[in-house]
Design a protein around this motif. Structure first.
Motif, PDB file in Angstrom:
ATOM      1  N   SER A 693       0.851  -1.194   0.000  1.00  0.00           N
ATOM      2  CA  SER A 693       0.000   0.000   0.000  1.00  0.00           C
ATOM      3  C   SER A 693       0.881   1.237   0.000  1.00  0.00           C
ATOM      4  CB  SER A 693      -0.890   0.021   1.244  1.00  0.00           C
ATOM      5  OG  SER A 693      -0.091   0.231   2.393  1.00  0.00           O
ATOM      6  N   GLY A 694       0.267   2.343  -0.379  1.00  0.00           N
ATOM      7  CA  GLY A 694       0.989   3.610  -0.357  1.00  0.00           C
ATOM      8  C   GLY A 694       1.466   3.923   1.049  1.00  0.00           C
ATOM      9  N   SER A 695       0.658   3.571   2.032  1.00  0.00           N
ATOM     10  CA  SER A 695       1.043   3.838   3.420  1.00  0.00           C
ATOM     11  C   SER A 695       2.319   3.082   3.772  1.00  0.00           C
ATOM     12  CB  SER A 695      -0.070   3.403   4.379  1.00  0.00           C
ATOM     13  OG  SER A 695      -1.239   4.129   4.113  1.00  0.00           O
ATOM     14  N   ASN A 698       5.253   4.759   2.211  1.00  0.00           N
ATOM     15  CA  ASN A 698       5.704   5.970   2.892  1.00  0.00           C
ATOM     16  C   ASN A 698       6.377   5.651   4.231  1.00  0.00           C
ATOM     17  OD1 ASN A 698       5.209   7.981   1.047  1.00  0.00           O
ATOM     18  ND2 ASN A 698       3.055   8.206   1.634  1.00  0.00           N
ATOM     19  N   TYR A 721      -1.638  14.516   3.234  1.00  0.00           N
ATOM     20  CA  TYR A 721      -2.003  13.175   3.691  1.00  0.00           C
ATOM     21  C   TYR A 721      -0.999  12.198   3.088  1.00  0.00           C
ATOM     22  CZ  TYR A 721      -4.383   8.755   4.331  1.00  0.00           C
ATOM     23  OH  TYR A 721      -4.666   7.451   4.690  1.00  0.00           O
ATOM     24  N   HIS A 722      -0.422  11.357   3.957  1.00  0.00           N
ATOM     25  CA  HIS A 722       0.562  10.400   3.441  1.00  0.00           C
ATOM     26  C   HIS A 722       0.235   8.962   3.794  1.00  0.00           C
ATOM     27  CE1 HIS A 722       3.206  13.483   1.861  1.00  0.00           C
ATOM     28  NE2 HIS A 722       3.144  14.121   3.020  1.00  0.00           N
ATOM     29  N   GLY A 723      -0.896   8.704   4.458  1.00  0.00           N
ATOM     30  CA  GLY A 723      -1.236   7.303   4.695  1.00  0.00           C
ATOM     31  C   GLY A 723      -1.855   7.053   6.046  1.00  0.00           C
ATOM     32  N   ASN A 724      -2.277   5.788   6.245  1.00  0.00           N
ATOM     33  CA  ASN A 724      -3.091   5.464   7.417  1.00  0.00           C
ATOM     34  C   ASN A 724      -2.333   4.802   8.563  1.00  0.00           C
ATOM     35  OD1 ASN A 724      -2.838   2.692   6.746  1.00  0.00           O
ATOM     36  ND2 ASN A 724      -4.460   2.917   5.239  1.00  0.00           N
ATOM     37  N   GLU A 795       3.991  15.701  -1.658  1.00  0.00           N
ATOM     38  CA  GLU A 795       3.466  15.205  -2.939  1.00  0.00           C
ATOM     39  C   GLU A 795       3.981  16.115  -4.046  1.00  0.00           C
ATOM     40  OE1 GLU A 795      -0.724  13.554  -3.245  1.00  0.00           O
ATOM     41  OE2 GLU A 795      -0.921  15.024  -1.635  1.00  0.00           O
ATOM     42  N   ASP A 828       6.216  11.966  -2.686  1.00  0.00           N
ATOM     43  CA  ASP A 828       5.066  11.052  -2.600  1.00  0.00           C
ATOM     44  C   ASP A 828       4.315  11.143  -3.929  1.00  0.00           C
ATOM     45  OD1 ASP A 828       2.555   9.924  -2.218  1.00  0.00           O
ATOM     46  OD2 ASP A 828       2.461  10.486  -0.100  1.00  0.00           O
ATOM     47  N   VAL A 830       2.156   8.786  -4.800  1.00  0.00           N
ATOM     48  CA  VAL A 830       1.101   7.784  -4.676  1.00  0.00           C
ATOM     49  C   VAL A 830      -0.143   8.161  -5.480  1.00  0.00           C
ATOM     50  CG1 VAL A 830      -0.504   6.736  -3.016  1.00  0.00           C
ATOM     51  CG2 VAL A 830       1.938   6.870  -2.480  1.00  0.00           C
ATOM     52  N   GLN A 831      -0.482   9.455  -5.500  1.00  0.00           N
ATOM     53  CA  GLN A 831      -1.680   9.872  -6.247  1.00  0.00           C
ATOM     54  C   GLN A 831      -1.394  10.163  -7.720  1.00  0.00           C
ATOM     55  OE1 GLN A 831      -4.890  10.539  -5.510  1.00  0.00           O
ATOM     56  NE2 GLN A 831      -5.001  10.558  -3.284  1.00  0.00           N
ATOM     57  N   LYS A 858      -1.366   3.553  -5.274  1.00  0.00           N
ATOM     58  CA  LYS A 858      -2.657   3.562  -5.992  1.00  0.00           C
ATOM     59  C   LYS A 858      -2.639   3.037  -7.446  1.00  0.00           C
ATOM     60  CE  LYS A 858      -4.587   7.159  -3.057  1.00  0.00           C
ATOM     61  NZ  LYS A 858      -5.697   6.564  -2.309  1.00  0.00           N
TER      62      LYS A 858
HETATM   63  C1  LIG Z   1      -0.627  11.156  -1.290  1.00  0.00           C
HETATM   64  C2  LIG Z   1      -0.928   9.850  -0.641  1.00  0.00           C
HETATM   65  N1  LIG Z   1       0.040   9.162  -0.062  1.00  0.00           N
HETATM   66  C3  LIG Z   1      -0.201   7.972   0.512  1.00  0.00           C
HETATM   67  C4  LIG Z   1      -1.447   7.432   0.574  1.00  0.00           C
HETATM   68  C5  LIG Z   1      -1.692   6.128   1.263  1.00  0.00           C
HETATM   69  O1  LIG Z   1      -1.923   5.103   0.346  1.00  0.00           O
HETATM   70  P1  LIG Z   1      -2.728   3.783   0.769  1.00  0.00           P
HETATM   71  O2  LIG Z   1      -4.139   4.194   1.031  1.00  0.00           O
HETATM   72  O3  LIG Z   1      -2.543   2.868  -0.398  1.00  0.00           O
HETATM   73  O4  LIG Z   1      -2.098   3.242   1.993  1.00  0.00           O
HETATM   74  C6  LIG Z   1      -2.492   8.124  -0.024  1.00  0.00           C
HETATM   75  C7  LIG Z   1      -3.869   7.575   0.004  1.00  0.00           C
HETATM   76  O5  LIG Z   1      -4.858   8.213  -0.222  1.00  0.00           O
HETATM   77  C8  LIG Z   1      -2.235   9.373  -0.631  1.00  0.00           C
HETATM   78  O6  LIG Z   1      -3.216  10.069  -1.205  1.00  0.00           O
END
Ligand SMILES: Cc1ncc(COP(=O)(O)O)c(C=O)c1O
Length: 1021
Positions: A693-695, A698, A721-724, A795, A828, A830-831, A858
């Motif tokens: 995952s992107g999280s 990161n 936002y960089h992840g959960n 980003e 980042d 990811v988007q 993503k």
């Molecule tokens: C810029 C950015 N980085 C990281 C993430 C986290 O990615 P993931 O939801 O695949 O963990 C997101 C998710 O929305 C994001 O928008």
């Protein structure tokens, strides 16, 4: 709508003086629209009135009658806001004044009713129209025993005299076509309404609930209700059912799906003042007749005032609606209105269903196999099924046919079955949009797939109703309709069975009127070439009412009118007797799914839209709900190359069938994929790690940076936002500064967003990039007081920040500051990565910058959980310090095969170039909309990563957040998915799959333009 007359001759000054003299009221006067009376809005210091000077033909009696009606309605508390007459200084509510041309006119002063005219409300929600129906019913109910001698007058608009009105004015119509159209409705009116007249209740009705006589309160379509009804000048004793019909006739004007508006009004009216079945049966005729009266009276008005262009313009929507309604069978509308009133749509269907159920054992087989006993294969022809193929792929019916018969053969079954009441995507085509404006996707028969040449028999004794060959592509080919009769409670009930996709040559022995015994051999199933171009099968349908059709009847109905269609075409299995197991589906509806989510699934999940969508299928840039309704997906960037892209799906399936393991073993997919991915990067970014995952990507990036710098602190951008993961909530102000968040930890240092629209430094400043990077420098300085930052992460276009494009040279400047302070630079992506920005493959390339670490997510796996971190050899080597980095799923062969396929598709389908071209087209269109609609403060983006920032005021930039969510909601209702984002929740976010084409962009712009034209400015929630 009124009779023709000349407005009273007064000017505003004179009116003001009269007002002062007779009513002792002084204030500013503003002329209000009125065709017959001179009306002024009067604003005084502490009150607002309407001053009405009536036309010369108005009688005292009628004005007195109106006054009494208003009193009656006020006493019964019928309207949310009530107009009432104000007494003059002489103690009268009606006074007489003389105009400049020496004519006496009656005048009145009423209190002003606040609200917006229904004519200015766009869209008019079903709830609002239902409320209109209810309000009219309340009004009629409270006026039933009211009478006044003045009501006994001749009125052009009296439905009871409709035929006389037509006779008088129809000759004035300017074309034979128009006269023929009126004739059509007139004949139906004579045939239906006149014989029924004694069964229709009479009463006093308002008789003119047009949209300029209805006032509305409430700011959003979900809250708007009727505030008041004005202008009682056309009140008349007539049939009560005329009241909702008149309201419906006006509400249906200029609507794509006019019957929906009528249904909403009738439903509301019936809820409050129940209509009888006889009244329901004439509603459609009343609606059509009111429109006919309107255009005929207009022809008369034009004959008196030939130069009045307004008359010609205002009649156009009525003509257009009449043209539309001519194509809707009146009986269909009748059934729909019955449904709106809570009755079974087709009255005789229940008796038929009961009779069929009771006699099922007696019916002869329709085909040569025993459908009750032999094994049958339920085919996946519905929205989620595969038998009718992926909707985005060209449907080659030959191929499909072979597939279906292979499936049936492999299963050892005697036939394949296509279900009744199933939604199908194969009908997702303009050819299946009905005259009522609804797309038809609900299958109304049962399909029995057997080899061409298989015999078809009648299950019951019958008279042949029609024999036809509908040989255009995707029609029925050879088609038979048989008529059957049975007796029910002493009454003969008729119904029909339809047999479609027959071989025309095999029907040679049958002709209309033939009497057939049960079991008579009718014909054979046709080949693809002769049956309308479908895989060989029989479409068997039961029909309760042919709706005036002569030799065919639709095989699919609309989701919107599902109950009516299923009442017109009850379940053919009542005849066929196929066991339930061969017909079962396991689809849950939205309520079931929501309930299940609530009971067992993470309650922190959120749902989009007021009515969430139950998604059933994705195909390229489209998503489909369970009823087969198609949405253009303009917001999901994860299915990067298209939902369920066949090449990506195939790659995943193939590899999953060969090997799926982990990185502790050798396999070539990992190395081939990493080589291909790294080719997309500058030479120094030469090592990759795979995650899920992107999280995770990161989080790993932070570990790499901390390990390399032996520091802990991180510099971030506001609203990012960089992840959960816990580590990422810490560096995501979008989360930790918002509801439920616990704020920014000490080790995180925040720089402001380089937002050249709202920020202090504007895009046209000499070097906005460098200027904004000063904030990064300051954050780095704050970090150095704690031992220095390990990394600066941002980003490369700001997603949650509001789709912000970085100003030129921002990244290089910020990176320079970061590196100068000993921190690494993490991009980042990811988007935004993988060609979305159009001009480049990665967002950082648009800034001519090279980060130390890049994170991907993503789009990388087109929906498969895959993500990656790319870095330099030096950083990777330092991380390799003895502790293994193992990720169970990261880099597994299936993920790598999918990742490879995504890269290949981006290349072969030239999706990066498409993003540039279509993105520019979209941006151009959005800029054009910005010039027309004040609410669009800013349009920005690169390629297919676009933001449209909405403001209430272009000077103060006050955010228009409720407006943004309104637009996203309405776009969904218009079939386009977009969403909102940004710190102020006022940015429309557009980031579709990259296969989004120019046609899609034009559709989005068209829908957006229409939604922007709605009245949402005042919405506050
Ligand atoms: C810029 C950015 N980085 C990281 C993430 C986290 O990615 P993931 O939801 O695949 O963990 C997101 C998710 O929305 C994001 O928008």
């Amino acid at each position: 709508m009124t009779d023709l007359c000349v407005l009273p001759d007064f000017d505003s000054d004179q009116a003001g003086r009269i007002l002062e003299r007779l009513f002792d009221v002084t204030g500013s006067l503003q002329v209000l629209n009125g065709e017959r009376d001179l009306n002024y809005r009067v604003d005084t210091e502490n009150a607002r009135y309407v001053f009405k000077i009536a036309n010369q033909d108005e009688t005292y009696g009628m004005l007195e009658c109106q006054h009494q009606v208003l009193q009656r309605l006020a006493a019964a508390d019928v309207l949310r806001q009530q107009a009432s007459s104000i007494e003059s200084v002489n103690g009268r509510v009606i006074e007489i004044v003389c105009s400049n041309d020496g004519i006496d006119h009656f005048c009145r002063l009423l209190n002003y009713v606040e609200g917006d005219l229904l004519s200015s409300i766009n869209p008019q929600s079903p709830d609002l129209l239902t409320d209109l129906g209810k309000t009219l019913a309340l009004l009629d109910d409270s006026l039933q025993d009211f009478n006044h001698p003045a009501l006994d007058r001749l009125l052009l608009w009296n439905m009871s005299d409709a035929l006389a009105t037509l006779e008088r004015f129809k000759p004035l119509l300017d074309s034979d076509h128009k006269r023929a159209l009126i004739d059509y409705f007139e004949v139906h009116f004579r045939d239906t309404v006149l014989p029924m007249r004694r069964e229709l209740r009479q009463g006093l009705i308002h008789n003119d609930a047009n949209d300029n006589n209805i006032l509305v309160t409430g700011d959003s379509p979900w809250q708007q209700r009727v505030a008041s009804i004005i202008d009682f000048g056309d009140m008349v004793h007539s049939w009560i059912a005329v009241e909702p019909a008149v309201a419906a006739a006006y509400a249906m004007l200029a609507k794509d799906r006019p019957l929906d508006a009528a249904v909403a009004i009738i439903k509301g009216y019936h809820e409050q003042l129940p209509l009888s079945e006889a009244e329901m049966s004439v509603l459609f005729d009343f609606i059509c007749m009111r429109l006919c009266m309107s255009v005929c009276i207009c022809a008369w008005q034009k004959s008196i005032e030939p130069g009045n262009e307004y008359l010609s313009i205002s009649e156009q929507p009525a003509w257009a609606l009449l043209e539309k309604l001519k194509n809707i069978p009146p009986t269909f509308a009748h059934y729909l209105f019955r449904e709106a009133c809570g009755l079974a749509p087709v009255p005789q269907t229940a008796a038929l269903e009961q009779w069929l159920e009771q006699h099922q054992a007696e019916f002869s087989p329709v085909v040569d196999i025993d459908l009750g006993k032999q094994p049958l294969l339920p085919l996946d022809t519905g929205v989620t099924g595969s038998s009718f193929g992926n909707p985005a792929e060209n449907q080659d019916m030959q191929v499909l046919s072979k597939q279906i018969f292979r499936q049936i053969g492999d299963s050892g079954c005697a036939a394949g079955i296509g279900r009744y009441a199933e939604y199908r995507l194969i009908y997702d085509d303009d050819a299946f949009i009905g005259a009522d404006g609804h797309n038809r996707s609900l299958h109304l028969g049962i399909d029995i797939f057997m080899a061409a040449g298989s015999a078809v028999y009648t299950p019951l004794a019958a008279t042949v109703y029609s024999v036809a060959n509908h040989d255009t592509a995707y029609d029925y080919g050879g088609t038979l309709i048989l008529q059957h009769q049975f007796e029910h409670q002493g009454r003969d009930i008729e119904f029909y069975t339809l047999y479609g996709h027959l071989a025309p040559g095999s029907m040679a022995g049958i002709k209309t009127g033939d009497k057939l015994e049960a079991g008579h051999r009718l014909a054979c199933m046709g080949t693809l070439e002769e049956n309308g171009h479908w895989p060989p099968h029989l479409h068997f349908e039961v029909i309760t009412d042919l709706l005036d059709a002569t030799d065919t009847f639709v095989g699919v109905g609309s989701h919107a009118y599902r109950n009516v269609w299923m009442s017109l075409c009850p379940d053919p299995n009542l005849i066929l007797g196929i066991p339930a197991r061969s017909l079962a589906t396991d689809e849950d509806d939205a309520d079931q799914i929501i309930r299940a989510r609530e009971s067992g699934i993470n309650p922190s999940l959120s749902l989009s839209y007021r009515e969430p969508i139950v998604m059933a299928r994705g195909s390229m840039q489209y998503l489909y709900d369970t009823s087969g309704h198609r949405y253009l997906d303009a917001v999901n960037n994860v299915p990067h190359v298209g939902h369920c892209h066949p090449k990506v799906v195939a790659a995943g399936i193939e590899q999953a069938g060969i090997l799926n393991t982990n990185t502790r073993y050798l396999y070539d997919k990992l190395t081939r994929y990493s080589e291909k991915l790294l080719q997309k990067f500058p030479a120094e970014l030469s090592v990759c790690y795979f995650t899920n995952s992107g999280s995770e990507a990161n989080d790993l990036a932070l570990r790499l940076a901390r390990n390399f710098t032996a520091r802990h602190d991180i510099v971030i951008l506001d609203h990012a936002y960089h992840g959960n993961l816990s580590s990422l909530i810490d560096i995501s102000p979008y989360k930790h500064d918002a509801k439920g968040g616990s704020g920014r930890p000490d080790y995180v240092h925040k720089a402001s967003m380089p937002d050249t629209y709202r920020g202090e430094i504007k895009a046209d400043a000499s070097s906005p990039g460098e200027s904004y990077s000063q904030s990064v420098k300051a954050a780095l300085r704050a970090a150095s007081a704690r031992g220095g930052a390990a990394a600066f992460i941002c980003e490369t276009l700001l997603g949650c920040g509001g789709q912000i494009v970085l100003p030129p040279n921002y990244l290089n400047s910020a990176y320079e500051h970061a590196r100068g302070a000993g921190a690494l630079c993490i991009a980042d992506e990811v988007q935004v990565g993988f060609g979305r920005v159009g001009s480049h493959f990665w967002g950082f390339e648009t800034q001519q910058a090279v980060p130390d670490i890049v994170t991907l997510g993503k789009p990388i796996g087109n929906g498969h959980p895959l993500a990656a971190v790319i870095t330099t050899r030096e950083i990777a080597d330092s991380f390799s310090n003895g502790m293994e980095y193992f990720n169970t799923f990261g880099g597994n062969p299936v993920s790598c095969a999918i990742g490879l396929a995504v890269l290949e598709v981006i290349e072969t389908e030239q999706l990066q170039a498409n993003a540039l071209e279509v993105g520019n087209y979209l941006l151009d269109g959005l800029h054009r909309l910005q010039q027309r609609f004040e609410v669009i403060g800013d349009v920005r983006g690169l390629g297919l990563f676009i933001g449209v920032e909405l403001v209430r005021d272009r000077i103060t930039l006050m955010p228009a957040a409720s407006q943004a969510s309104y637009i996203a909601e309405r776009m969904k209702q218009n079939g386009v998915l977009i969403s909102t984002d940004g710190p102020l929740h006022n940015v429309l976010k557009i980031k579709p799959p990259l296969c989004f084409d120019e046609h899609n962009a034009a559709f989005l712009l068209d829908r957006l333009e229409s939604v922007l034209g709605e009245n949402f400015a005042q919405i506050d929630r």
